[in-house]
Design an enzyme around this catalytic site. Sequence first.
Site, mmCIF file in Angstrom:
data_model
loop_
_atom_site.group_PDB
_atom_site.id
_atom_site.type_symbol
_atom_site.label_atom_id
_atom_site.label_comp_id
_atom_site.label_asym_id
_atom_site.label_seq_id
_atom_site.Cartn_x
_atom_site.Cartn_y
_atom_site.Cartn_z
ATOM 1 N N LYS A 86 0.847 -1.196 0.000
ATOM 2 C CA LYS A 86 0.000 0.000 0.000
ATOM 3 C C LYS A 86 0.885 1.250 0.000
ATOM 4 C CE LYS A 86 -3.883 1.647 2.954
ATOM 5 N NZ LYS A 86 -4.656 1.279 4.182
ATOM 6 N N SER A 124 -9.619 1.143 3.607
ATOM 7 C CA SER A 124 -8.866 1.994 2.711
ATOM 8 C C SER A 124 -7.842 1.243 1.856
ATOM 9 C CB SER A 124 -8.126 3.065 3.517
ATOM 10 O OG SER A 124 -7.140 2.482 4.360
ATOM 11 N N SER A 172 -9.625 -1.311 7.509
ATOM 12 C CA SER A 172 -8.985 -1.037 6.212
ATOM 13 C C SER A 172 -8.313 -2.230 5.540
ATOM 14 C CB SER A 172 -7.975 0.102 6.349
ATOM 15 O OG SER A 172 -8.656 1.335 6.403
#
Length: 569
Positions: free
Chosen positions: A108, A190, A214
């Site tokens: 990420k 997320s 997330s």
Amino acid sequence: MSRVLLGVMTLSCAVHADWTNPFPVKKCNGVVIEDIDIDTVQGYFTSGLLTSQQLTQCYVDRITLLNPYFHTVIEINPDALSIASSLDTERLESGPRGPLHGIPILTKDNIATADKVRTTAGSLALLNSTVPRDSHVAALLRLNGAVLLGHANLAEFADYIAYDDYSEGYSDRGGQTRNCFNATQQTSGSSSGSAQSVVCNLCMAAIGTETDGSILLPAMHAGIIGIKPTVGRVSRAGVIPGSLSQDTVGPHARTFRDAAYLLDAISGVDARDNATFRALLSGASTHANFSDAVANASALRGAKFGIPWDVLWSSTAGAVTHRPAFLDVFRQMEAAGAILYNNTNIPRIRELQDPYGWGDALDTPMELWARTYLHVDLYNGLDEYLNGLESSPIRSFEELLAWEDTNNASTGALGGGEIWVSGADNFLRANATHGVIDEGYYLAKLWRHELSKAGIDTALTHIDADGNLIQLDGLLVPMAGAGPYDSPSSGLPAAAHYPAVTLPVGQDPWQLPFGLGIWGPEFSEAQLIRFGSAIDDLVRWRGRPQHYNYDTTKIPFDPRWPGFFDTPA
Ligand SMILES: *[C@@H]1O[C@H](CO)[C@@H](O)[C@H](O)[C@H]1NC(C)=O
Ligand SMILES: *[C@@H]1O[C@H](CO)[C@@H](O)[C@H](O)[C@H]1NC(C)=O
Ligand SMILES: *[C@@H]1O[C@H](CO)[C@@H](O)[C@H](O)[C@H]1NC(C)=O
Ligand SMILES: *[C@@H]1O[C@H](CO)[C@@H](O)[C@H](O)[C@H]1NC(C)=O
Ligand SMILES: *[C@@H]1O[C@H](CO)[C@@H](O)[C@H](O)[C@H]1NC(C)=O
Ligand SMILES: *[C@@H]1O[C@H](CO)[C@@H](O)[C@H](O)[C@H]1NC(C)=O
Ligand SMILES: *[C@@H]1O[C@H](CO)[C@@H](O)[C@H](O)[C@H]1NC(C)=O
Ligand SMILES: *[C@@H]1O[C@H](CO)[C@@H](O)[C@H](O)[C@H]1NC(C)=O
């Protein structure tokens, strides 16, 4: 596979028989790589059918083809091919370092890598910053021989720049992450790009981060495995923070074994993150062999699970909508020998959890809302992170906010031409706290942390009709939220700092996958992997994304169908 689930899939196949998947996964050097797992790839590496460099090139090609539509990747590591090639040479000379040797992994964009890829949490504000070193996680992945393929897209600042004025999975740098099953439907966030890249076959596996949902929620809507580790299991050093109180880092993968290999590699004590010492203090092994915990359906014989029915199963939209499919999974588990206990409820859940979805309960007094301490953590965490950068035109939280405010977060300049002006409402709220840690901060944080721990611990301890105390192996929770309300099945483990996993169990008529979650006590990852993999072996739901509506430019996503939110009488 169950009759009920087959029914849903047959329906969607019948209705969309005219659709041809525009992005089938091509063979790589003549080898089928669709949904391939790490052990199989290692076998191909050993036999010479495939090299890491070839596999990396195939993923780079596929990212290049799909990213203009799905925006799951922010930046490809320009050195990935040469790294893969040197790992190929090393394998020939001295053998593989372990299961991750030569395996292409996306991380990420809030996980620092000290390479040519920039680390920006999706924000244009950090484009010109350089990180002082690899995050602990990135360093460990490299040490284990993984190929760091690049950075995955995310909801900007892991969803902490804006709560009100935002589109889930959107970042200024990466644009709108889209769901590979149906691009007009949501990804959750997320870690949207990490999860979608895995199910889209753009990498072998990926790393995400979680403050509250997330990792788990995007895994749910990608139809993959997500593991949210105990806070302190994995170092957060070098990760752009949401809240150092409850951030954690964990894997997204297509199988539990692949996820376990990643967790094996990234967990452990780190002097730069003192939360990792909790693993030592609690007596949990810091060298746990998580891949050793992977099991088959036979592990369910005699295993005991609680069903915290109140709120989590009774009132949340996804749990209600998909109830027949979930009940079918319960029946399959019982047939495999598992013992399920209903109504192992979480005490005071209505104070801790919105009964319809993600977030605080409206009944909770405002001063005890999670955001009371999360906003303070956000201010202080970003301040510390920015101050610690090697070089950066932006050095503090207030400078960051000023930049975002002036430039107003966005024209999607690097994101494929989509336009969405994301707000900074949450940054403004964090700014208002000035990062001051006062009585109110401790009150809200301790109240939520202690009640969440006690809630899960109590639910895990069942008292039967004869008054016997039965320690349960895990709590089963629905991973099925959607639309404006996301799944409620992340808030309690987030505040308790406890681990949780999700595995896919079905797909709805609009193609969105949904999952089953398992909660356990702190540092119970091995146990959750054991039982998660056992249920996965039993249910064996495997969705192949067909990329419906791939050319949409809608932002934000469509809501769910009318009636989705109907609660039972
Ligand atoms: C980054 O550098 C470029 C080129 O010098 C400049 O145009 C841009 O404004 C800078 N952005 C930030 C956030 O510093
Ligand atoms: C743990 O680390 C944090 C952040 O670096 C620091 O503020 C805190 O003082 C440390 N705590 C202890 C007990 O060392
Ligand atoms: C983990 O367990 C597997 C399976 O039992 C074994 O092959 C492997 O060597 C173990 N790894 C470590 C680091 O102990
Ligand atoms: C399932 O796991 C058990 C215990 O490891 C093993 O004895 C059994 O052979 C496995 N069954 C299958 C079908 O692989
Ligand atoms: C659990 O108990 C509730 C009532 O308390 C009931 O409505 C629900 O159907 C039960 N669920 C299962 C799976 O047995
Ligand atoms: C930023 O957004 C606010 C409202 O969201 C608007 O009033 C303002 O004009 C915008 N500023 C810029 C520089 O785009
Ligand atoms: C953030 O707070 C500071 C005071 O600490 C204030 O000066 C500044 O204007 C605030 N920033 C914004 C964008 O509101
Ligand atoms: C995709 O989602 C849209 C709503 O966003 C829905 O109308 C459509 O039927 C879905 N497509 C498929 C193939 O299920």
